[in-house]
Design an enzyme around this catalytic site. Structure first.
Site, PDB file in Angstrom:
ATOM      1  N   CYS A  14       0.825  -1.204   0.000  1.00  9.67           N
ATOM      2  CA  CYS A  14       0.000   0.000   0.000  1.00  9.67           C
ATOM      3  C   CYS A  14       0.866   1.264   0.000  1.00  9.67           C
ATOM      4  O   CYS A  14       1.892   1.324   0.677  1.00  9.67           O
ATOM      5  CB  CYS A  14      -0.934   0.095   1.200  1.00  9.67           C
ATOM      6  N   ARG A  34       3.809  -0.111  -4.840  1.00 11.35           N
ATOM      7  CA  ARG A  34       3.541  -0.563  -3.471  1.00 11.35           C
ATOM      8  C   ARG A  34       2.233  -1.346  -3.361  1.00 11.35           C
ATOM      9  O   ARG A  34       1.942  -1.947  -2.334  1.00 11.35           O
ATOM     10  CB  ARG A  34       3.484   0.637  -2.520  1.00 11.35           C
ATOM     11  N   TRP A  48      -2.712  -2.778  -1.657  1.00  9.74           N
ATOM     12  CA  TRP A  48      -2.356  -4.202  -1.761  1.00  9.74           C
ATOM     13  C   TRP A  48      -3.157  -4.858  -0.649  1.00  9.74           C
ATOM     14  O   TRP A  48      -2.850  -4.695   0.532  1.00  9.74           O
ATOM     15  CB  TRP A  48      -0.854  -4.375  -1.542  1.00  9.74           C
ATOM     16  N   ASN A  92      -1.658   2.237   5.768  1.00  4.46           N
ATOM     17  CA  ASN A  92      -0.780   1.158   5.305  1.00  4.46           C
ATOM     18  C   ASN A  92      -0.378   0.372   6.544  1.00  4.46           C
ATOM     19  O   ASN A  92       0.222   0.925   7.456  1.00  4.46           O
ATOM     20  CB  ASN A  92       0.461   1.759   4.630  1.00  4.46           C
ATOM     21  N   GLY A  93      -0.726  -0.929   6.557  1.00  9.27           N
ATOM     22  CA  GLY A  93      -0.383  -1.757   7.717  1.00  9.27           C
ATOM     23  C   GLY A  93      -1.537  -2.672   8.066  1.00  9.27           C
ATOM     24  O   GLY A  93      -2.431  -2.901   7.240  1.00  9.27           O
ATOM     25  N   LYS A 136      13.439 -14.452  -9.606  1.00  3.29           N
ATOM     26  CA  LYS A 136      13.160 -13.497 -10.686  1.00  3.29           C
ATOM     27  C   LYS A 136      12.180 -14.090 -11.687  1.00  3.29           C
ATOM     28  O   LYS A 136      11.219 -13.439 -12.090  1.00  3.29           O
ATOM     29  CB  LYS A 136      14.439 -13.100 -11.440  1.00  3.29           C
ATOM     30  N   GLU A 173       8.572 -14.619 -10.097  1.00  4.77           N
ATOM     31  CA  GLU A 173       7.745 -13.470  -9.734  1.00  4.77           C
ATOM     32  C   GLU A 173       7.272 -12.654 -10.924  1.00  4.77           C
ATOM     33  O   GLU A 173       6.182 -12.092 -10.868  1.00  4.77           O
ATOM     34  CB  GLU A 173       8.412 -12.586  -8.682  1.00  4.77           C
ATOM     35  N   HIS A 220      20.379 -36.000  -5.921  1.00  4.05           N
ATOM     36  CA  HIS A 220      19.750 -36.487  -4.687  1.00  4.05           C
ATOM     37  C   HIS A 220      18.234 -36.346  -4.737  1.00  4.05           C
ATOM     38  O   HIS A 220      17.581 -36.462  -3.704  1.00  4.05           O
ATOM     39  CB  HIS A 220      20.325 -35.733  -3.483  1.00  4.05           C
ATOM     40  N   LYS A 248       6.049  -4.101  -3.806  1.00  5.60           N
ATOM     41  CA  LYS A 248       7.480  -3.838  -3.699  1.00  5.60           C
ATOM     42  C   LYS A 248       7.993  -3.943  -2.267  1.00  5.60           C
ATOM     43  O   LYS A 248       9.006  -4.560  -2.000  1.00  5.60           O
ATOM     44  CB  LYS A 248       7.766  -2.443  -4.264  1.00  5.60           C
TER      45      LYS A 248
HETATM   46  O1  M6R Z   1      13.222  -4.148   0.439  1.00  4.40           O
HETATM   47  P1  M6R Z   1      13.836  -5.468   0.757  1.00  4.40           P
HETATM   48  O2  M6R Z   1      15.154  -5.683   0.087  1.00  4.40           O
HETATM   49  O3  M6R Z   1      13.940  -5.728   2.237  1.00  4.40           O
HETATM   50  O4  M6R Z   1      12.831  -6.540   0.178  1.00  4.40           O
HETATM   51  C1  M6R Z   1      13.020  -7.904   0.391  1.00  4.40           C
HETATM   52  C2  M6R Z   1      12.160  -8.737  -0.529  1.00  4.40           C
HETATM   53  O5  M6R Z   1      10.809  -8.484  -0.302  1.00  4.40           O
HETATM   54  C3  M6R Z   1      12.487  -8.469  -2.003  1.00  4.40           C
HETATM   55  O6  M6R Z   1      13.831  -8.676  -2.281  1.00  4.40           O
HETATM   56  C4  M6R Z   1      11.642  -9.387  -2.903  1.00  4.40           C
HETATM   57  O7  M6R Z   1      12.020 -10.712  -2.742  1.00  4.40           O
HETATM   58  C5  M6R Z   1      11.766  -8.938  -4.363  1.00  4.40           C
HETATM   59  N1  M6R Z   1      10.474  -8.750  -4.935  1.00  4.40           N
HETATM   60  C6  M6R Z   1      12.449  -9.921  -5.224  1.00  4.40           C
HETATM   61  O8  M6R Z   1      12.658  -9.432  -6.507  1.00  4.40           O
END
Ligand code: M6R
Length: 587
Positions: free
Chosen positions: A2, A28, A74, A100-101, A469, A472, A488, A582
């Site tokens: 958010c 966000r 979000w 937000n929260g 990557k 997502e 394994h 994000k």
């Molecule tokens: O802002 P941050 O680096 O703490 O975020 C951590 C993860 O949420 C972030 O790296 C997430 O895995 C990304 N979307 C991956 O691309």
């Protein structure tokens, strides 16, 4: 998780301004959006399912007001519907709130205020209802102060009270920044929302509120006393938060890796030596982060081990508190986070601090909560990273960890030289021919349902990161493995034509990983080799520069591009992957 934004100032197109600001916070959250203002003493609210980028500014041209709040969502509590979108408002339509929260005790407050008065399924609606209740016998300021005392959980809120030409905001656990312009004020979850208007900011800390009228008044929510704050000037350029010539932020940010590594290593020598000494002096050093930042930490484990002969333990931040038995005052926790706001990482810090440990952080957002709550923090200076998929932040964070490892053995200059060489090689590598070639490889594998990535030693974490990557942004099932682990179990998954990416460096484990790649090939896998040298086992070879121990920094880039192009070729928007946001500010 958010984005919130509020404006108060002389401009009378506040709704348009808030929408434009929210469009810069779209990363966000992008399932619904909404705005509210005071239109001649009446609350005006407009909220909708959909992306804020699709909001039609023309609809707000005739709504003149110098105060407004807005939100891009979000969803956590309550489905994605128009009514559940923010702002939420009190039954008497005097108080509107963006949040937000997560309010953990919202059920209890709903019961208390009478469930029948609620029109949404959200936790947030209790906030305006509570404020309205206290407002009956209190000033706007006192009503907000009293209401937030009742809230449990995490929040950043901005509150508008019809008939009062000022805004109030408060935070606990979720980010909130005050932008201070010339006679105008901005309240936002992140700086890009108002960067074109001002670079002067105040950060709200946990359990603080701010009253924004003709000035800013900060109040501690525990003591009720005023708090003095220093205005901080941010060195980001407004254009750096825009897409520019690129179709997507993700591609722009991948390309920015031509410069970002140099910026990351441009650190004060004394500070690098200080942190290197902190690691050496610690008894029990831990690295922690989430998602991509977590994979960076794993690469750091290898750098510290291979370069500095030092064992550092990694734990994903969501798991870190479980290890509290191993923490003592002489322990050091290194937190890696792009946003500096990730809730799990903050919780890991809290666990460490409870045991008296020191915390060092590596962040991209200066002044972020993690940076401010650390004993010592370094800033990677990668500029705003807006695509949900973290790319440039990851390579910059790795560069900094590698640099610190070299400083630990008195070879900081050599470390700087190596990383400058890496930056120059990346600059050469990221040319149009290279991009076109990767697009061709992506075209070959874009319709596959499964893909696997293998790496060994310091490239094992990169196999895990490449999988994140691809998952997502392209929604193709991708899994990363330590190359030697295949036999394994996971090798059973490989069938004729399964794309398998092999991350090979020119190092002493090269022979082993090539053997593991041959094992995949023997089961029919389509092998994409990312390596400085061509090997017969590769069906497609993506050539990367030979940069020794820094190989994770160059090997990861073609996987970022592959993920990007697979997404685009599948008709997806890589900047806004489904179900993600994000900055993950909830646990
Ligand atoms: O802002 P941050 O680096 O703490 O975020 C951590 C993860 O949420 C972030 O790296 C997430 O895995 C990304 N979307 C991956 O691309």
């Amino acid at each position: 998780m958010c984005g919130i934004f509020g404006y108060l100032g002389p401009k009378t197109n506040s709704l348009e301004l808030v929408i434009k600001g929210l469009q810069k916070l779209e990363y966000r959250g992008y399932d619904s959006w909404g705005v509210a203002t005071d239109l001649n003493g009446e609350l005006f609210v407009d909220k909708k399912v959909g992306k804020i980028s699709e909001a039609k500014l023309d609809n707000f041209k005739d709504k003149s007001s110098n105060i407004a709040i807005g939100h891009t969502r979000w969803a956590t509590h309550g489905g994605v519907t128009d009514i559940n979108a923010h702002p939420h408002f009190s039954s008497d339509k005097t108080i509107a709130v963006v949040h937000n929260g997560i309010i953990e005790n919202y059920q209890e407050i709903r019961e208390e205020l009478g469930k029948e008065n609620f029109i949404t399924e959200t936790d947030t609606e209790v906030i305006p209802q509570l404020i309205a209740k206290y407002r009956k016998d209190n000033s706007f300021k006192d009503a907000v102060f009293k209401a937030v005392q009742r809230l449990e959980g995490r929040y950043a809120i901005v509150v508008l009270n019809v008939g009062e030409n000022y805004l109030i905001a408060a935070r606990r656990g979720s980010p909130l920044i005050v932008g201070v312009g010339k006679d105008e004020y901005f309240l936002a979850s992140d700086i890009p929302a108002f960067l074109e208007y001002t670079k002067d900011v105040n950060y709200l800390d946990d359990d603080e509120m701010v009253v924004v009228d003709g000035g800013v008044e900060f109040i501690n929510l525990t003591t009720g006393k005023p708090v003095k704050k220093r205005l901080i000037n941010i060195d980001w350029q407004a254009e750096s938060a825009e897409k520019g010539e690129y179709d997507h932020y993700m591609l722009k940010e991948i390309m920015e890796q031509k410069e970002t590594i140099l910026r990351a290593i441009n650190q004060d020598t004394d500070e690098i030596m200080h942190i290197a000494q902190m690691i050496k002096d610690s008894r029990g050093c831990f690295l922690s982060g989430c998602g991509t930042a977590g994979k960076v930490c794993m690469a750091g484990e290898y750098f510290f081990s291979i370069i500095a002969n030092r064992h550092v333990n990694f734990a994903p931040s969501s798991e870190f508190p479980v290890y509290h038995h191993f923490l003592r005052p002489e322990s050091l926790l290194i937190i890696v986070s792009q946003s500096g706001e990730t809730a799990d990482a903050l919780e890991a810090m809290e666990a460490a601090k409870k045991k008296g440990c020191k915390v060092f952080s590596i962040v991209n957002v200066e002044g972020s909560t993690i940076a401010r709550q650390s004993d010592f923090s370094l800033h990677i200076k990668a500029g705003p990273e807006k695509a949900v998929a973290s790319t440039k932040a990851a390579t910059s964070q790795m560069a900094l960890l590698l640099l610190i490892a070299t400083a630990m053995i008195g070879e900081l200059q050599e470390g700087r030289r190596l990383l400058a060489e890496v930056a120059s090689q990346i600059n050469d590598m990221l040319n149009p021919r290279f991009l076109n070639y990767i697009k061709e490889v992506a075209e070959k594998i874009k319709d596959q349902e499964n893909s696997y990535i293998i790496g060994k030693a310091e490239n094992y974490p990169m196999a895990l990161e490449a999988a994140i990557k691809i998952q997502e942004v392209s929604y193709v099932h991708a899994e990363g493995f330590a190359a030697g682990e295949l036999k394994h179990g996971p090798i059973a998954l490989v069938t004729e034509g399964t794309p398998c990416i092999s991350l090979v460096a020119n190092d002493e484990v090269k022979k082993d990983i090539i053997n593991n790649t041959l094992e995949l090939k023997a089961r029919g896998a389509h092998i994409i080799g990312i390596s400085p040298e061509k090997h017969d086992v590769f069906d497609d070879w993506i050539k990367v520069p030979d940069v020794g121990i820094a190989s994770p920094l160059v090997n990861i880039i073609p996987t970022q591009l592959l993920a990007y192009y697979i997404a685009v070729l599948r008709g997806l928007d890589p900047d806004m992957p489904r179900n993600l946001a994000k900055s993950v500010t909830v646990k």
